[in-house]
Motif scaffolding. Structure first.
Motif, PDB file in Angstrom:
ATOM      1  N   TYR A 519      45.682  40.310  36.733  1.00 56.41           N
ATOM      2  CA  TYR A 519      45.255  39.921  38.075  1.00 56.41           C
ATOM      3  C   TYR A 519      44.211  40.908  38.598  1.00 56.41           C
ATOM      4  O   TYR A 519      43.193  40.519  39.177  1.00 56.41           O
ATOM      5  CB  TYR A 519      46.455  39.878  39.012  1.00 56.41           C
ATOM      6  CG  TYR A 519      46.082  39.699  40.463  1.00 56.41           C
ATOM      7  CD1 TYR A 519      45.732  38.449  40.958  1.00 56.41           C
ATOM      8  CD2 TYR A 519      46.066  40.788  41.338  1.00 56.41           C
ATOM      9  CE1 TYR A 519      45.377  38.280  42.291  1.00 56.41           C
ATOM     10  CE2 TYR A 519      45.713  40.628  42.672  1.00 56.41           C
ATOM     11  CZ  TYR A 519      45.368  39.375  43.132  1.00 56.41           C
ATOM     12  OH  TYR A 519      45.010  39.224  44.450  1.00 56.41           O
ATOM     13  N   ALA A 522      40.879  40.337  36.923  1.00 54.27           N
ATOM     14  CA  ALA A 522      40.250  39.092  37.377  1.00 54.27           C
ATOM     15  C   ALA A 522      39.648  39.252  38.764  1.00 54.27           C
ATOM     16  O   ALA A 522      38.551  38.762  39.039  1.00 54.27           O
ATOM     17  CB  ALA A 522      41.257  37.957  37.367  1.00 54.27           C
ATOM     18  N   THR A 523      40.364  39.949  39.647  1.00 48.58           N
ATOM     19  CA  THR A 523      39.866  40.101  41.017  1.00 48.58           C
ATOM     20  C   THR A 523      38.917  41.285  41.152  1.00 48.58           C
ATOM     21  O   THR A 523      38.226  41.404  42.160  1.00 48.58           O
ATOM     22  CB  THR A 523      41.036  40.289  41.994  1.00 48.58           C
ATOM     23  OG1 THR A 523      41.820  41.424  41.588  1.00 48.58           O
ATOM     24  CG2 THR A 523      41.907  39.049  42.020  1.00 48.58           C
ATOM     25  N   PRO A 527      36.875  39.127  34.770  1.00 46.72           N
ATOM     26  CA  PRO A 527      37.798  37.995  34.639  1.00 46.72           C
ATOM     27  C   PRO A 527      37.869  37.389  33.246  1.00 46.72           C
ATOM     28  O   PRO A 527      38.451  36.321  33.081  1.00 46.72           O
ATOM     29  CB  PRO A 527      37.200  36.990  35.628  1.00 46.72           C
ATOM     30  CG  PRO A 527      35.726  37.241  35.562  1.00 46.72           C
ATOM     31  CD  PRO A 527      35.571  38.724  35.333  1.00 46.72           C
TER      32      PRO A 527
END
Length: 665
Positions: A519, A522-523, A527
């Motif tokens: 996560y 990705a943020t 990603p």
């Protein structure tokens, strides 16, 4: 993460809570109240306060303007000075849905210095339990205490939390924080602020004047944390005006401070863990686990950086033994963290950096902002209960934690300010009906402190909530208890079932930070791995649609299926198990988030155990499909069909491989 500035930041809540919290209800003999009123200059003894309504600084929400009023009550800043100026105290008046003639309730917030008006937006938007429970029993009054929120005077608002000044404990950090408070107080004094009038005594007389200005003959006084300490002074200075008292998480004079409360809280949680099948088997003795955590970081401290410099000195925090101890102490404030506490101890001992960072972001004292009355905080803290009052005999366990956590830093802070405890600041004695609520896991005002302050409460009922911590009335059962008490003046033996329901803990827990790292990547602008997982899932989903769909289409057309043996069944099985494993992972993430967001970096609870086996089955069926494709290569079948089967089978294998490689299973 929970570092000195942090733990101590934690401490800031704690300590600051200490301050307020140590204001437990009625303890030993109180001096004659006449001495309190002799402090008021004759010029102010017949003062008549006046309420002046003004626009609210927030939307009336679902309550509507007919049930919401905001305004100010002007009171003498220093009642000892005949020439004192008046200051305006901001008050929010929330009106009950039905006018049933019941007494209103005033909510005294904690800190000291935390403005009660902060709660108003959630109440008017009906996003809190206060609306359907407490407010249903009568009007609710939310006053911003002098020096805080929208009330005057604004001073020391930019000092920030103690964590900004380094390690928050007795020593350099506390002295630096004290020096900052001293400087801002001196500047405020030069500007005309009566800084010495920001004490609990002045605060209590403010509440009396607010009651009179609003035209109430009596009201219920509900104090939380420092508000419980203030409630004592209100009961002493305005006895006739107090219909009933609600004291949530009150502390007591002469208690042992953080070590004592922490030891009792750990004992309560350990007892609950032993009573739960599987908890002790998984985590062992929670008291011993907490000691090991402190020892691990004492032997090898961890440095956390990248923190908000407004809350941590230079944006960094050294997590050593004392810091780790205060981090655990601060965690116990949050009811949402209690079920995950043993799992977090396990992660602490593993030196899980991601969890430490997440906890630092969550627990470091960010509740101190330009609405916080740090000037009141200093005055009430240093003239109130805890400073210089901790002299109780400690248990062996508490003595061990005192050796780790050290002395009360407020002694150094108050010494820097030159402030001493007020000899007239003593617990009240009252015949008013009183409800005292404790959370069993409260690390700062534990239920064991009850014996130190109950002597003055002639009509007290005590409730201990096993699933609650500090500020027990903030939770569902606490709200029910208060609502019934305010309505009836007493409680039945079992007003709500939660009073007998023990704390439960997460026992099915998979350590690992794979989902959290994925996560974060990705943020955070990387990603690729997330795209790979999403792409493979999309392929499997498409296959589950395409293969059954094509079979249905052939049946409708009466066409003959290509001869591929069991390939289609194997491919569909691979897709089903691959997506099911991903679904189990998502469900585990969701369950973990619902338990506690800060637990996610350490691992997952919920159905995470299904993810790995399901992906293994997906890979096995995918491999079997590829083998079957090779064996049937000489049979007639459209190229597209063979290609789709091969891609789907490979996607199932790749999803399983990526999942294990990324520590998702």
């Amino acid at each position: 993460m929970i570092g000195a500035p942090w733990a101590r930041a934690a401490c800031s809540a704690a300590l600051l809570l200490l301050i307020g919290l140590t204001a437990a209800p009625h303890a030993g003999a109180a001096p004659d109240n006449a001495a309190l009123f002799e402090r008021i200059d004759p010029a102010w003894r017949d003062f008549e306060p006046v309420w002046r309504q003004e626009a609210c600084p927030f939307d009336p929400g679902k309550l509507g303007p007919d049930r919401l009023a905001c305004g100010r009550v002007f009171v003498p800043e220093d009642r000892r000075d005949p020439d004192s100026r008046l200051i305006g105290l901001f008050v929010v008046h929330l009106k009950a849905r039905l006018d049933h003639g019941r007494a209103p309730t005033v909510y005294l917030s904690g800190g000291p210095g935390s403005p009660a008006s902060r709660r108003a937006p959630a109440i008017v938007e009906q996003r809190t339990w206060i609306t359907p429970t407490i407010l249903a029993q009568g009007d609710l009054i939310l006053p911003d205490q002098r020096g805080s929120g929208y009330s005057q005077a604004r001073f020391c608002r930019d000092v920030g939390p103690p964590s900004r000044y380094g390690r928050f404990g007795a020593g350099p950090g506390a002295r630096a924080y004290g020096a900052a408070l001293r400087a801002c107080r001196e500047a405020a004094r030069r500007a005309g602020v009566a800084v010495d009038a920001y004490t609990s005594w002045d605060n209590a007389l403010d509440m009396r004047d607010i009651r009179r200005a609003l035209g109430f003959e009596q009201w219920n006084v509900w104090g939380v944390s420092y508000g419980g300490e203030l409630a004592h002074m209100v009961a002493r200075t305005d006895r006739a005006g107090v219909r009933a008292l609600v004291l949530d998480s009150p502390a007591a004079p002469g208690w042992g401070g953080y070590p004592e409360g922490f030891a009792e809280s750990l004992e309560a949680l350990n007892t609950a863990c032993i009573a739960q099948p599987g908890c002790a088997a998984r985590y062992g003795d929670l008291r011993a686990a907490a000691r090991r955590v402190a020892e691990v970081y004492a032997a090898e401290p961890m440095v956390l950086d990248g923190l908000d410099p407004r809350h941590a000195q230079n944006g960094a925090l050294v997590v050593d033994g004392p810091t780790a101890a205060f981090a655990m102490f601060q965690m116990l404030y949050y009811r949402s963290l209690l079920p995950a506490f043993p799992a977090m101890l396990e992660a602490f001992e593993r030196r899980d950096r991601a969890l430490m960072q997440a906890l630092a972001d969550r627990l470091i004292d960010q509740g101190v902002d330009d609405m916080t009355g740090s000037g009141l905080r200093a005055g009430a803290a240093c003239t109130g209960w805890p400073v210089g009052r901790a002299g109780a005999d400690l248990s062996t366990e508490a003595e061990a934690w005192r050796a780790v956590m050290g002395a009360n830093p407020w002694k150094d802070i108050c010494a820097a300010l030159g402030l001493e405890p007020d000899p007239l600041h003593t617990p009240a004695r009252t015949d008013a009906p009183t409800l005292v609520i404790f959370g069993a896991a409260d690390p700062i005002t534990p239920p064991g402190s009850l014996s130190r302050f109950d002597a003055g409460l002639a009509q007290a009922q005590v409730k201990i909530l096993p699933r609650a911590s500090h500020g027990a009335s903030q939770y569902g059962c606490g709200a029910v208890l208060i609502a019934v008490f305010l309505r009836d003046g007493a409680l039945a033996e079992e007003t709500c079932a939660e009073t007998g329901r023990p704390q439960t803990f997460i026992t099915q827990f998979r350590p690992g930070g794979g989902p959290y790292r994925l996560y974060g990547a990705a943020t955070g602008g990387s990603p690729e791995a997330a795209f790979v997982i999403a792409g493979l899932a999309a392929l499997l989903t498409a296959a589950l649609i395409a293969f059954p769909g094509s079979a249905l289409f052939r049946r409708i057309k009466g066409a003959k299926a290509a001869e591929l043996g069991r390939v289609r069944v194997l491919v569909c099985a691979a897709a089903v198990f691959g997506l099911a494993g991903l679904g189990a992972l998502v469900a585990a993430m969701s369950a973990t988030l619902q338990t506690s967001r800060v637990l996610v970096p350490a691992g997952l609870t919920g159905p995470w155990a299904w993810t790995g086996p399901l992906w293994i089955l997906a890979a096995a069926f995918g491999a079997a499909a590829l083998i079957q494709l090779v064996r049937t290569r000489k049979r007639r079948a459209p190229f597209g069909t063979r290609l789709g089967a091969a891609v789907t089978a490979s996607a199932a294998i790749a999803l399983a491989a990526a999942g294990f490689a990324l520590d998702l299973a």
